[in-house]
Design an enzyme around this catalytic site. Sequence first.
Site, PDB file in Angstrom:
ATOM      1  N   CYS A   7       0.865  -1.180   0.000  1.00 47.23           N
ATOM      2  CA  CYS A   7       0.000   0.000   0.000  1.00 47.23           C
ATOM      3  C   CYS A   7       0.900   1.227   0.000  1.00 47.23           C
ATOM      4  O   CYS A   7       2.113   1.113  -0.133  1.00 47.23           O
ATOM      5  CB  CYS A   7      -0.988  -0.016   1.167  1.00 47.23           C
ATOM      6  SG  CYS A   7      -0.264   0.214   2.803  1.00 47.23           S
ATOM      7  N   ARG A  13      -3.204  -0.633   5.478  1.00 45.03           N
ATOM      8  CA  ARG A  13      -3.774  -1.744   4.708  1.00 45.03           C
ATOM      9  C   ARG A  13      -2.829  -2.910   4.484  1.00 45.03           C
ATOM     10  O   ARG A  13      -3.204  -4.063   4.705  1.00 45.03           O
ATOM     11  CB  ARG A  13      -4.303  -1.236   3.364  1.00 45.03           C
ATOM     12  CG  ARG A  13      -5.488  -0.308   3.502  1.00 45.03           C
ATOM     13  CD  ARG A  13      -5.842   0.345   2.181  1.00 45.03           C
ATOM     14  NE  ARG A  13      -4.756   1.244   1.784  1.00 45.03           N
ATOM     15  CZ  ARG A  13      -4.687   1.865   0.613  1.00 45.03           C
ATOM     16  NH1 ARG A  13      -5.635   1.670  -0.286  1.00 45.03           N
ATOM     17  NH2 ARG A  13      -3.689   2.675   0.331  1.00 45.03           N
ATOM     18  N   ASP A 121      -8.340   3.707   1.467  1.00 43.19           N
ATOM     19  CA  ASP A 121      -7.296   3.932   2.466  1.00 43.19           C
ATOM     20  C   ASP A 121      -7.918   4.474   3.758  1.00 43.19           C
ATOM     21  O   ASP A 121      -8.418   5.607   3.776  1.00 43.19           O
ATOM     22  CB  ASP A 121      -6.278   4.919   1.918  1.00 43.19           C
ATOM     23  CG  ASP A 121      -5.029   5.009   2.768  1.00 43.19           C
ATOM     24  OD1 ASP A 121      -5.077   4.608   3.958  1.00 43.19           O
ATOM     25  OD2 ASP A 121      -4.006   5.491   2.245  1.00 43.19           O
TER      26      ASP A 121
END
Length: 148
Positions: A7, A13, A121
């Site tokens: 990420c 994440r 996100d």
Amino acid sequence: MKILFVCLGNICRSPMAEFIFRDMAKKRGLTGVECASAATSNEEAGNGVYPPARAKLRSLGLDASGKRAVPMVKSDYGRYDLLIGMEARNVAAMKRICGGDPEGKMRRLLDYSARPGDIADPWYTDDFDTACADITEGCAALIDSLMK
């Protein structure tokens, strides 16, 4: 089989995917698979998992306290069999870092599911529950594909 989850900062994440995948693979009896996570940027390098993400993992019984953000590097392409981004922007950045994807190793995590798409996100949305649910869905589908 070696998998790298990626990420933007490697504090939300991708570490969530790393720890959820590892736990799920163990519980489902998938052996011979290693995983790690990395960032497409250097901005969080050395930082621990973001506290709300760490708390979400803890609520699942997973301890991410030792994880530190690391940037993805070009040589990761040869080191890993799959490089899994959380969103299309991650995959585009991964291709820039690695100079392309000639072996077709790069995909988004949810591309393995019945619901292909980006995982938002939670750094920006503050919705760690949805991010975790999407990551869990993607990890389950990825494991299903590996167990075929």
